[in-house]
Structure formats: C-alpha cells, structure tokens
Design an enzyme around this catalytic site. Sequence first.
Site, PDB file in Angstrom:
ATOM      1  N   ARG A  57       0.819  -1.215   0.000  1.00 39.88           N
ATOM      2  CA  ARG A  57       0.000   0.000   0.000  1.00 39.88           C
ATOM      3  C   ARG A  57       0.852   1.265   0.000  1.00 39.88           C
ATOM      4  O   ARG A  57       0.426   2.292  -0.527  1.00 39.88           O
ATOM      5  CB  ARG A  57      -0.953  -0.017   1.202  1.00 39.88           C
ATOM      6  CG  ARG A  57      -2.050  -1.045   1.040  1.00 39.88           C
ATOM      7  CD  ARG A  57      -3.204  -0.803   2.014  1.00 39.88           C
ATOM      8  NE  ARG A  57      -2.763  -0.660   3.385  1.00 39.88           N
ATOM      9  CZ  ARG A  57      -2.454  -1.688   4.188  1.00 39.88           C
ATOM     10  NH1 ARG A  57      -2.491  -2.917   3.726  1.00 39.88           N
ATOM     11  NH2 ARG A  57      -2.095  -1.481   5.435  1.00 39.88           N
ATOM     12  N   TYR A  74       0.261   4.686  -2.152  1.00 42.48           N
ATOM     13  CA  TYR A  74       0.128   6.040  -1.602  1.00 42.48           C
ATOM     14  C   TYR A  74       1.123   7.009  -2.228  1.00 42.48           C
ATOM     15  O   TYR A  74       0.820   8.173  -2.464  1.00 42.48           O
ATOM     16  CB  TYR A  74       0.293   6.001  -0.086  1.00 42.48           C
ATOM     17  CG  TYR A  74      -0.652   5.026   0.567  1.00 42.48           C
ATOM     18  CD1 TYR A  74      -1.950   4.859   0.075  1.00 42.48           C
ATOM     19  CD2 TYR A  74      -0.252   4.242   1.642  1.00 42.48           C
ATOM     20  CE1 TYR A  74      -2.809   3.943   0.653  1.00 42.48           C
ATOM     21  CE2 TYR A  74      -1.110   3.333   2.223  1.00 42.48           C
ATOM     22  CZ  TYR A  74      -2.389   3.181   1.717  1.00 42.48           C
ATOM     23  OH  TYR A  74      -3.249   2.278   2.272  1.00 42.48           O
ATOM     24  N   TYR A  98     -11.903  10.358   1.616  1.00 40.48           N
ATOM     25  CA  TYR A  98     -13.074  10.164   2.468  1.00 40.48           C
ATOM     26  C   TYR A  98     -12.707  10.344   3.938  1.00 40.48           C
ATOM     27  O   TYR A  98     -11.556  10.215   4.341  1.00 40.48           O
ATOM     28  CB  TYR A  98     -13.729   8.808   2.207  1.00 40.48           C
ATOM     29  CG  TYR A  98     -12.937   7.602   2.631  1.00 40.48           C
ATOM     30  CD1 TYR A  98     -13.084   7.055   3.911  1.00 40.48           C
ATOM     31  CD2 TYR A  98     -12.070   6.973   1.749  1.00 40.48           C
ATOM     32  CE1 TYR A  98     -12.376   5.935   4.302  1.00 40.48           C
ATOM     33  CE2 TYR A  98     -11.356   5.849   2.123  1.00 40.48           C
ATOM     34  CZ  TYR A  98     -11.508   5.336   3.400  1.00 40.48           C
ATOM     35  OH  TYR A  98     -10.800   4.225   3.779  1.00 40.48           O
TER      36      TYR A  98
END
Length: 861
Positions: A100, A104, A126
């Site tokens: 991940r 990013y 979000y």
Amino acid sequence: MSSPAVETKVPASPDVTAEVIPAPPSSHRPLPFGLRPGKLVIVGSGIGSIGQFTLSAVAHIEQADRVFFVVADPATEAFIYSKNKNSVDLYKFYDDKKPRMDTYIQMAEVMLRELRKGYSVVGVIYGHPGVFVTPSHRAISIARDEGYSAKMLPGVSAEDNLFADIGIDPSRPGCLTYEATDLLLRNRTLVPSSHLVLFQVGCIGLSDFRFKGFDNINFDVLLDRLEQVYGPDHAVIHYMAAVLPQSTTTIDRYTIKELRDPVIKKRITAISTFYLPPKALSPLHEESAAKLGLMKAGYKILDGAQAPYPPFPWAGPNVPIGIAYGRRELAAVAKLDSHVPPANYKPLRASNAMKSTMIKLATDPKAFAQYSRNPALLANSTPGLTTPERKALQTGSQGLVRSVMKTSPEDVAKQFVQAELRDPTLAKQYSQECYDQTGNTDGIAVISAWLKSKGYDTTPTAINDAWADMQANSLDVYQSTYNTMVDGKSGPAITIKSGVVYIGNTVVKKFAFSKSVLTWSSTDGNPSSATLSFVVLTDDDGQPLPANSYIGPQFTGFYWTSGAKPAAANTLGRNGAFPSGGGGGSGGGGGSSSQGADISTWVDSYQTYVVTTAGSWKDEDILKIDDDTAHTITYGPLKIVKYSLSNDTVSWSATDGNPFNAVIFFKVNKPTKANPTAGNQFVGKKWLPSDPAPAAVNWTGLIGSTADPKGTAAANATASMWKSIGINLGVAVSAMVLGTAVIKAIGAAWDKGSAAWKAAKAAADKAKKDAEAAEKDSAVDDEKFADEEPPDLEELPIPDADPLVDVTDVDVTDVDVTDVDVTDVDVTDVDVTDVDVTDVDVTDVDVTDVDVVDVLDVVVI
C-alpha cells in the site's frame, strides 16, 4: 483518511528491517508559499455519503482545474463527477498484494504532476483527509517544499461519527485514540479511566492490499493486550459507520473474551472500529483543585458528586451514574421562564449586505482569494454595508467583524445615524416612515420593523438617543467643510472628514472632541489653537425662524494663531456661505444650511470648456446669463428655456426644447494653487438628448479663460461635491428632528383629544415640512450627480485654503458668541474604540485528553 470506513483504509505495517534513509542535508529549505503558479487543496468527503461534505470542500471541487479522489461509495463518486468533469479516481492504484505504501506514493505523485503544470488541484479523501492518511500529507509536504501553495481542509472523520452515534464526549473523562497496529508495535500506554478508540482492528500487522478483504491473523494479539489491562469481561463496542443512505450503523456490544469466538471474530473487518468505555473514573486530585480555587482547603468530595450525566454508555460497574434532575438541575430549570438575555448578550445584528458578503467569503474560494488580494475593493464596492461593516472588511480583523455583526441596539442605532448622515435616500425614507406612523400607537414597533428590513435591528427611540449622544461625542455628525469668520474677517476653511480635522488642507494633530467641543493646540505642531463649540441649529422649538435663517451645523468659540487665547469668543463657522455672500475656505462651497445665491449673482459671460471623446478638454461657446428681467441664458447663438435654479445649481432639459441637457454648479472662486483664476465659475454635465447622462463632470466655465480647464473643473467639482455632502447633512438633520417629533407624537396618540397630542402632531407636521424642504434641495443635488457613486470621503480632496480677506461688511450682529461656555471641556475621553481585543478566541479550547503523540508515521489510508 480518518477511519476504516471502507476496505481501502487499512494500515501499512512497518518493515522493521527496512533501509534507513538519511535525512536531507540542512541546506534543504522549503520555499515560501505561492512563488509558483498552481495550488493544492486536500479536502475530506466525510464518511456518510455526500451529506458530510463541507460547503467549502464542494466549492473547491467546483472551482478546481483537476480533482483526484479516493472515496468510500459510488454515490459520492457520482457527486464529485457532477461537480467537476475533470475528476480522476485514485482507487485504481490499489491492487491485490501490492504494497500500500507504493500506492500512496503514486496517489500523491499524480496530484503533484498536475500541480507542477500550474493547475489548481483538489484531492478528495473520504473521512478527514489528515487522519490515518499518507497520500494527503505527503503531497502537501512536497508541494510546500517546492514552493507551491498547499493546504488541507478538515472533514468529518470516522471518529466524529463514532462520538455522535455512540453518544460520548471525548473531553469527559478524556479519550485515547490509537491505530491498532501502532498500539501493539510501540506498546502504547492504555488508560482505563478514559475512553479508548481503536482504528483498523481488522487488518492488524498487514501492509499489502486485498480487494476481497483480509485474513486478520494477528487479531488475538490485540485481544491479549486489551485483556491484560481491562480483564476478559470488559465491554468492547464494535462500530462501523453507515455510509450509504440505505446503510445502517453497526453498534454491537461484546466482551473481550467473546471476541475470541471464531464466529464473532469473522464479523470484524478492515472497516471496523473498537470503542472501550472507561473501566473506572480517576478520582479528583484535591490538592490541584484547591490550587485552582475550585475547592476550599479541608473540604472533601461527597460520594456521587462526580457521577456523570448523561452516563457513559456501557461503562464498567465502578463508574457511577448521575441523575437527570437533581437539586441543581431543578433550580436551573425553575429559572428558565423568567430568564432575560443579559446586557452583554449581543445577537446577530448586521446588514443584509454584510451577511451576504460573509457567507460568500466563507463558501466561495475564488471570491475569498480576490478579497484577500484587495480587501478595500470589496468593502468599497459592496452596496448596503454600514460604515463600521465596511471598515471591518477593509481591515480583515476577526475582532472587528465579530463586533459589527454581533451588536447591541444602541450600537446599531449609531450605525444607522452614521449611514443616514451620508445617504440622503435613507434619510428621506426614514423621514417618511416616521411621519406615516405619527398617529399610530404601535408606531414604534412598525418603525422598528422597517429599520430591521433595512438591516438595522434597532428602534427609533435608540436612534433618537444615539443622535443626541453623537452630537455631543462624534465628529461624524459635523462632517463637512465650514466657512469661518475670525475677528470679523474671512477665516480658513475647516474641514471634518472621516474623523480627521483639517485647517485648509493641513491635518490637525492631537485634537480632542467631547461634549460637543472641539479643541486643539499650536503646542502640538498645529498652525493655530482653537476651542470650538458645535451645535446643530434647528427650528424644532416651535418658534418659526426668520426667512432665510441658517439651519444646520455651526460652531462658535475661540481661534488664534499666536499669543494668548482671545478674551472673548471670536469665531463663527457655518456649513455654507454667510448671508452677505462673503466667506472663505472653499470659495462658496456651502451646504443645505444656506439658501444659495440668486441668479443675478451669476450674471456674466463664461468661456466654456468640454471634455472630448479622447478625454482632453477643448474650448467651446460662450455661456451668457443676461442682466435683463428674465435673466436670459444663451449658449452661443442658442437660447436656453425653462431653466431652474436651486442651491447655486442651474439645470435645464432637452424635453423643454433646449438643444441639450445640462446641470451646472456655480461658485465664486478665490485664487488657489489648484484653481488660480478668480471670479464666477461653474462645473457640471452636458449631454445630448440621444445620449445617456455622463458618468462624471464634462463641462466647466469661467469668466476669462484658463490654460488648465481640467484643473479648474476638478477644483470646482471638489467644491460641488463638498456642497453635496452639506446638503446630505441637512437632509439627515431634518430626518432626526422629524423622528424625535414623531416619537413624542406616538407617545401622545393614546388621547388624540389632548393638548399634548395636538402640540405633538403640529410639531411633527412642521418637522415634515422642514424635511421636505431639505429633500427638495437634495433632489436637485441628486440630479447634478446622477449616475455617479456617492462621494467616498476617503478619496475626496480637501478644498484649498484661501488667504484671509476683509469681510467687515458682513452683518453678524445677531450672532451671539460671547457666552460660549468652554470651562467644561472634557479632553479625557481618549477614543480607544478601535483597540481590537476581540480576536482572542477561547470558545473552542480543547481540553480533551486525546493522545496524538508519535502517531504511527507509516499508517495510511
């Protein structure tokens, strides 16, 4: 992002064997913001679909060149696309088993690439875009290092939703917030006397990504740690916020040991959050309470005194529970019906223009950017603002903005008086509204409602009081240029403009104004000393004044340039010409308080000059006012018919058969540096029937000729504009007099057969006639400056000072200036109204016990 509300929000477990990269050299320094074109703004979309967007976030999305987003639901995606078609979904950079952290880095980089092209870029994440998020912080940090403007706007986080849904206040009795992997990895301290919130409990120690979810193989490690501190039977609330409108919020209670059940364990996902209530409350530290003055020495806390209400949900058995209505609560409720808002309470009282302006600045980023570059431009170009509101916007002071929007009725009344002193239209409307309510016993309420509709939440009684107070303590009431007589000779023009006093065009230093007396001293570097007592002369005493009597502001007192103070009052100043036509200062630039000269005063031949389409001045025909019975006016070979004269202003219309329309203001000029030609002059406008009225003066004339018609016109226009201000002042004075009379009449209207009512009604009728006379003068003045903005006193020049000339033939025998009482001059009232101490905002002091120390620096969306 702020929460594990969707499966994309999972932590990247740190690789403890990863290579350590040395920090950049000390020579690396971020560049100042804004040196390069382009702007980056990161906003949050909240957790709940669409509805948790802030107004500011939506506005930034709408106005961006490029939008990049990672959001929790398809409805929010659709909303973003509807607001900006140049939007890109960053979710596509995730992939199964892909680290991940790589995702990013890529998310941040695609935003930075567009930023470097000079675009306005918005990133939408979000939840809260800065809580448990890596790409947002990375992009902002790099952008700032490279010299770009970059900022983050807050969003509604998963924790915000948790507080609302579960019903806890993090400040009572404090709250710890941890990311679950970070809690274990760094052996964070747990405090069982506070609330505990744990994020990302469904993907502990995992650093890659799985579209279909995670096998939470390390979950029991977390349960072991919690059981050590809280015990196996302590409550754990499994929480998942609702995202779509059709969704329901998950709030399930388990014990720590129940979470080891394989069936229950499967319910914990990557978007799960745990809440643990306090196990017990920390006792009050009595020594600290005594030091803070919150408890007297020797006193003890009674059992149950610390019991909270509302109670903490699911708290342990050792946490006491308070009651809703104890003695204190019942006593407070009993006082509710008799409660009166205190004197220090100030509700919202602002003009509609101010409210609209502040809303726009808060919700329109482009409008705010324009305002930030030039606050005065917005303040001066927005109609309907009061003078204090305009000043607050010009300064940008948070304290001033608060003070002008949250005011008392008395403050608003002063704002209204200041406004109508400069706006004859408002003064006329107020006069009519007051007079219409003369016989209405509910008139005060009706007038108050009208004032509120105009943006002034106050009462006519408060306005009456403000008017009386301002006459004594505010120079705003006397703002104009005054012609003076000093020792029987024409004295210097004295101008009061925007709270500044001028002698000629020299600023007076260290003056004082109190109880209607203006003073200054030559010892402070002024060219003179003075003690001047101001008054607004009216005929509201019930006794008619002689024809052509002076009505308006004037001052009497002492004025001297050297030596000792005169033994007796020697100075008279008026807003306008003196009865004989003599005077000084601006050379005849008076106000509504003088009646204006007869047309015979202006009999002569005038060389005229007009503005060409190229903007230069050229000479034109001779304007002649004949010395015949009719005082015929001709312009070259053309005869002017049906002209009118009022307050030294002559006007005629093409609709009466004239070759063109014209409005011109006459004055007797005494030589000054700006206008060295002596004698009668005029300035004004002329335009053909087929053309609109010009926006500015385009015609001037004088006896003889001038090599600088532009300078002549400008000087005369200044004098004319100051006369306009004087006329407006006259309208305002008459409106205040009428308002006072109407208030008395309304008070007597309960018995319309009484002598008090008849006298009050007669006074109101007379005040109305006086107001109409002043308004008639203003109507002519309005025509003269039709299509022009009202004069901005900050920009309007000060009339040139004229040398002293002998006007000993001026008859001032009826002016009594010998009894001016100046013994009570109070110069201690130093004005400190502009000292801004309201900027200190302590309303949002955060006393929560949130631990944000050493938040896992590799925790990400």
